[in-house]
Design an enzyme around this catalytic site. Structure first.
Site: not given
Ligand code: AMP
Length: 234
Positions: A188, A144, A31, A106, A177
Protein backbone atom coordinates in the site's frame (compact mmCIF):
# COMPACT_ATOMS: atom_id res chain seq x y z
CA UNK A 1 -1.01 29.09 1.84
CA UNK A 2 -3.02 31.76 3.63
CA UNK A 3 -6.77 31.86 3.39
CA UNK A 4 -8.30 35.20 2.48
CA UNK A 5 -10.21 36.59 5.49
CA UNK A 6 -12.52 38.65 3.32
CA UNK A 7 -13.80 35.50 1.67
CA UNK A 8 -14.76 33.51 4.75
CA UNK A 9 -18.06 31.70 4.85
CA UNK A 10 -20.15 31.42 8.06
CA UNK A 11 -18.82 27.87 8.56
CA UNK A 12 -15.35 29.44 8.86
CA UNK A 13 -13.99 27.95 5.65
CA UNK A 14 -12.47 30.30 3.10
CA UNK A 15 -14.25 30.94 -0.18
CA UNK A 16 -17.82 31.43 -1.31
CA UNK A 17 -18.62 28.02 -2.74
CA UNK A 18 -19.24 24.80 -0.78
CA UNK A 19 -15.96 23.02 -0.10
CA UNK A 20 -14.72 19.59 -1.02
CA UNK A 21 -12.12 19.02 1.67
CA UNK A 22 -9.57 16.47 0.50
CA UNK A 23 -7.65 14.71 3.26
CA UNK A 24 -4.43 13.61 1.71
CA UNK A 25 -1.63 11.40 3.04
CA UNK A 26 -0.25 7.87 3.08
CA UNK A 27 -2.13 4.93 4.62
CA UNK A 28 -2.00 5.30 8.40
CA UNK A 29 -1.49 9.07 8.34
CA UNK A 30 -4.73 9.58 10.26
CA UNK A 31 -7.00 10.69 7.40
CA UNK A 32 -9.98 8.71 8.71
CA UNK A 33 -9.59 9.96 12.27
CA UNK A 34 -9.19 13.59 11.20
CA UNK A 35 -12.09 13.30 8.76
CA UNK A 36 -14.36 12.12 11.60
CA UNK A 37 -13.27 15.07 13.78
CA UNK A 38 -13.78 17.54 10.93
CA UNK A 39 -17.21 16.09 10.28
CA UNK A 40 -18.29 16.78 13.87
CA UNK A 41 -17.14 20.40 13.63
CA UNK A 42 -18.34 21.22 10.12
CA UNK A 43 -21.43 18.99 9.98
CA UNK A 44 -20.74 17.84 6.44
CA UNK A 45 -20.46 14.19 5.28
CA UNK A 46 -17.29 12.15 5.51
CA UNK A 47 -16.78 10.17 2.32
CA UNK A 48 -14.24 7.36 2.58
CA UNK A 49 -13.82 5.33 -0.60
CA UNK A 50 -12.08 2.62 1.46
CA UNK A 51 -15.13 2.35 3.77
CA UNK A 52 -17.51 2.33 0.80
CA UNK A 53 -15.54 -0.47 -0.85
CA UNK A 54 -15.35 -2.48 2.38
CA UNK A 55 -19.12 -2.14 2.74
CA UNK A 56 -19.58 -3.49 -0.77
CA UNK A 57 -17.27 -6.44 0.02
CA UNK A 58 -19.24 -7.14 3.21
CA UNK A 59 -22.52 -7.04 1.27
CA UNK A 60 -21.10 -9.56 -1.20
CA UNK A 61 -22.46 -7.73 -4.24
CA UNK A 62 -20.88 -7.89 -7.69
CA UNK A 63 -18.68 -4.85 -7.21
CA UNK A 64 -17.57 -6.16 -3.82
CA UNK A 65 -16.54 -9.47 -5.35
CA UNK A 66 -14.67 -7.64 -8.10
CA UNK A 67 -12.54 -5.53 -5.74
CA UNK A 68 -12.02 -7.95 -2.83
CA UNK A 69 -8.78 -9.55 -3.99
CA UNK A 70 -7.33 -6.26 -5.20
CA UNK A 71 -7.90 -4.63 -1.82
CA UNK A 72 -6.59 -7.59 0.14
CA UNK A 73 -3.40 -7.41 -1.89
CA UNK A 74 -3.01 -3.72 -1.06
CA UNK A 75 -3.38 -2.55 -4.65
CA UNK A 76 -5.60 0.23 -5.93
CA UNK A 77 -8.97 -0.62 -7.42
CA UNK A 78 -9.61 0.68 -10.96
CA UNK A 79 -10.19 4.41 -11.32
CA UNK A 80 -13.57 4.03 -13.00
CA UNK A 81 -14.90 2.03 -10.03
CA UNK A 82 -14.03 4.65 -7.40
CA UNK A 83 -14.88 7.57 -9.68
CA UNK A 84 -18.39 6.22 -10.08
CA UNK A 85 -18.80 5.60 -6.33
CA UNK A 86 -17.75 9.18 -5.58
CA UNK A 87 -19.84 10.73 -8.37
CA UNK A 88 -22.94 8.94 -7.06
CA UNK A 89 -22.23 9.82 -3.44
CA UNK A 90 -21.61 13.52 -3.94
CA UNK A 91 -24.80 13.81 -5.96
CA UNK A 92 -26.76 13.02 -2.77
CA UNK A 93 -28.52 15.96 -1.10
CA UNK A 94 -26.48 15.86 2.13
CA UNK A 95 -23.38 16.86 0.12
CA UNK A 96 -24.81 20.16 -1.03
CA UNK A 97 -23.04 22.15 1.71
CA UNK A 98 -19.73 20.40 1.07
CA UNK A 99 -18.08 17.13 2.08
CA UNK A 100 -14.85 15.59 3.29
CA UNK A 101 -13.00 13.15 1.04
CA UNK A 102 -10.79 10.55 2.74
CA UNK A 103 -8.73 8.29 0.47
CA UNK A 104 -9.85 9.90 -2.80
CA UNK A 105 -8.40 10.96 -5.19
CA UNK A 106 -5.47 8.54 -5.23
CA UNK A 107 -4.34 8.79 -8.88
CA UNK A 108 -4.01 11.56 -11.44
CA UNK A 109 -6.99 10.33 -13.50
CA UNK A 110 -9.08 10.35 -10.30
CA UNK A 111 -7.98 13.91 -9.52
CA UNK A 112 -8.86 15.01 -13.06
CA UNK A 113 -12.29 13.40 -12.78
CA UNK A 114 -12.85 15.00 -9.38
CA UNK A 115 -11.94 18.41 -10.81
CA UNK A 116 -14.46 17.89 -13.54
CA UNK A 117 -17.19 16.86 -11.08
CA UNK A 118 -16.46 19.72 -8.70
CA UNK A 119 -16.41 22.25 -11.53
CA UNK A 120 -19.68 20.96 -12.89
CA UNK A 121 -21.35 21.15 -9.49
CA UNK A 122 -19.80 24.41 -8.26
CA UNK A 123 -17.56 23.22 -5.42
CA UNK A 124 -14.07 24.47 -4.65
CA UNK A 125 -11.42 22.12 -3.31
CA UNK A 126 -9.21 22.47 -0.30
CA UNK A 127 -6.44 19.93 0.29
CA UNK A 128 -5.05 19.01 3.71
CA UNK A 129 -1.85 17.04 3.45
CA UNK A 130 -1.10 15.01 6.58
CA UNK A 131 2.66 14.59 6.61
CA UNK A 132 4.00 11.55 8.46
CA UNK A 133 7.13 9.47 8.17
CA UNK A 134 6.90 5.88 7.05
CA UNK A 135 8.40 4.26 10.14
CA UNK A 136 5.60 5.83 12.19
CA UNK A 137 3.00 4.84 9.63
CA UNK A 138 4.02 1.19 9.71
CA UNK A 139 3.95 1.07 13.53
CA UNK A 140 0.62 2.89 13.58
CA UNK A 141 -1.08 0.59 11.09
CA UNK A 142 0.25 -2.51 12.87
CA UNK A 143 -1.47 -1.27 16.06
CA UNK A 144 -4.72 -0.37 14.37
CA UNK A 145 -7.96 -2.16 15.32
CA UNK A 146 -11.46 -1.52 14.04
CA UNK A 147 -14.93 -2.40 15.23
CA UNK A 148 -16.60 -4.52 12.53
CA UNK A 149 -20.03 -3.32 13.70
CA UNK A 150 -19.79 0.48 14.13
CA UNK A 151 -16.49 1.23 12.39
CA UNK A 152 -14.84 2.93 15.38
CA UNK A 153 -11.07 3.02 15.00
CA UNK A 154 -8.70 2.22 17.86
CA UNK A 155 -4.97 2.37 18.23
CA UNK A 156 -3.26 0.02 20.68
CA UNK A 157 -0.81 2.79 21.52
CA UNK A 158 -2.61 6.13 21.34
CA UNK A 159 -6.30 5.27 21.66
CA UNK A 160 -6.80 1.76 23.10
CA UNK A 161 -10.24 0.34 23.89
CA UNK A 162 -11.15 0.20 27.60
CA UNK A 163 -11.12 -3.60 27.51
CA UNK A 164 -8.57 -5.31 25.26
CA UNK A 165 -9.99 -6.10 21.81
CA UNK A 166 -13.55 -5.04 22.71
CA UNK A 167 -15.37 -2.04 21.23
CA UNK A 168 -16.24 0.60 23.87
CA UNK A 169 -19.45 1.45 22.06
CA UNK A 170 -21.10 -1.85 21.29
CA UNK A 171 -19.00 -4.59 22.87
CA UNK A 172 -18.12 -6.21 19.51
CA UNK A 173 -14.77 -7.97 19.18
CA UNK A 174 -12.29 -5.70 17.38
CA UNK A 175 -10.57 -6.91 14.22
CA UNK A 176 -7.43 -6.15 12.21
CA UNK A 177 -8.25 -5.05 8.68
CA UNK A 178 -7.19 -7.64 6.09
CA UNK A 179 -4.94 -5.13 4.40
CA UNK A 180 -3.30 -3.94 7.63
CA UNK A 181 -0.96 -6.96 7.72
CA UNK A 182 2.69 -5.95 7.41
CA UNK A 183 3.35 -7.49 3.99
CA UNK A 184 0.29 -5.69 2.60
CA UNK A 185 1.16 -2.40 4.29
CA UNK A 186 4.35 -2.27 2.22
CA UNK A 187 2.38 -2.80 -0.97
CA UNK A 188 0.00 0.00 0.00
CA UNK A 189 2.86 2.38 0.77
CA UNK A 190 4.42 1.52 -2.56
CA UNK A 191 1.16 2.31 -4.34
CA UNK A 192 1.02 5.59 -2.44
CA UNK A 193 4.56 6.56 -3.46
CA UNK A 194 4.13 5.67 -7.09
CA UNK A 195 0.55 6.71 -7.86
CA UNK A 196 -0.77 8.99 -5.13
CA UNK A 197 2.10 11.16 -3.92
CA UNK A 198 2.52 12.79 -7.36
CA UNK A 199 -0.87 14.39 -6.79
CA UNK A 200 0.78 16.82 -4.38
CA UNK A 201 2.57 18.44 -7.33
CA UNK A 202 -0.67 18.43 -9.23
CA UNK A 203 -2.50 20.29 -6.45
CA UNK A 204 0.44 22.62 -5.79
CA UNK A 205 0.48 23.45 -9.51
CA UNK A 206 -3.21 24.25 -9.58
CA UNK A 207 -2.65 27.10 -7.12
CA UNK A 208 -5.67 26.28 -4.93
CA UNK A 209 -5.67 25.86 -1.16
CA UNK A 210 -3.14 23.25 -0.05
CA UNK A 211 -2.38 23.03 3.67
CA UNK A 212 0.48 21.01 5.09
CA UNK A 213 -0.06 19.54 8.56
CA UNK A 214 2.42 17.66 10.74
CA UNK A 215 0.56 14.39 11.34
CA UNK A 216 3.49 12.57 12.94
CA UNK A 217 3.58 13.87 16.48
CA UNK A 218 0.83 14.31 19.01
CA UNK A 219 -2.54 12.87 19.81
CA UNK A 220 -5.34 12.90 17.20
CA UNK A 221 -6.83 15.90 19.04
CA UNK A 222 -3.54 17.80 18.94
CA UNK A 223 -3.23 17.13 15.21
CA UNK A 224 -6.82 18.24 14.76
CA UNK A 225 -6.02 21.48 16.60
CA UNK A 226 -3.35 22.15 13.96
CA UNK A 227 -5.93 21.65 11.21
CA UNK A 228 -8.38 23.90 13.01
CA UNK A 229 -5.70 26.54 13.36
CA UNK A 230 -4.78 26.41 9.68
CA UNK A 231 -8.39 26.56 8.55
CA UNK A 232 -9.13 29.02 11.36
CA UNK A 233 -12.14 27.04 12.48
CA UNK A 234 -13.77 27.84 15.80
P1 AMP B 1 -8.25 3.06 2.72
O1 AMP B 1 -9.28 2.61 3.69
O2 AMP B 1 -8.48 4.47 2.23
O3 AMP B 1 -6.84 2.85 3.19
O4 AMP B 1 -8.43 2.14 1.41
C1 AMP B 1 -8.28 0.75 1.49
C2 AMP B 1 -8.13 0.15 0.12
O5 AMP B 1 -9.28 0.47 -0.68
C3 AMP B 1 -6.96 0.68 -0.70
O6 AMP B 1 -5.74 0.03 -0.38
C4 AMP B 1 -7.44 0.38 -2.11
O7 AMP B 1 -7.33 -1.00 -2.41
C5 AMP B 1 -8.92 0.71 -2.02
N1 AMP B 1 -9.17 2.13 -2.32
C6 AMP B 1 -9.71 3.06 -1.47
N2 AMP B 1 -9.80 4.25 -2.07
C7 AMP B 1 -9.31 4.09 -3.32
C8 AMP B 1 -9.11 4.97 -4.41
N3 AMP B 1 -9.43 6.27 -4.34
N4 AMP B 1 -8.58 4.44 -5.55
C9 AMP B 1 -8.26 3.14 -5.65
N5 AMP B 1 -8.39 2.27 -4.66
C10 AMP B 1 -8.92 2.73 -3.48
Amino acid sequence: MEADETQREPDGLPGRQPAAIILFGPPGSGKGTQAKLLKTVLGIPHISTGDMLRERIASGDELGLRVKDIMQAGRLVPDEVVNQLVADRIAEPDCQRGFILDGYPRTLPQAAELDRLLGERGYRDLVIHLKVDYTKVIARIAGRRVCPVCGTLYSLTSNPPRQPDVCDRDGARLVVRDDDRESVIRERLEAYERLTRPLLDYYAGKGGLLFEVDGSDGTPEEIFDRIRGLLRLK
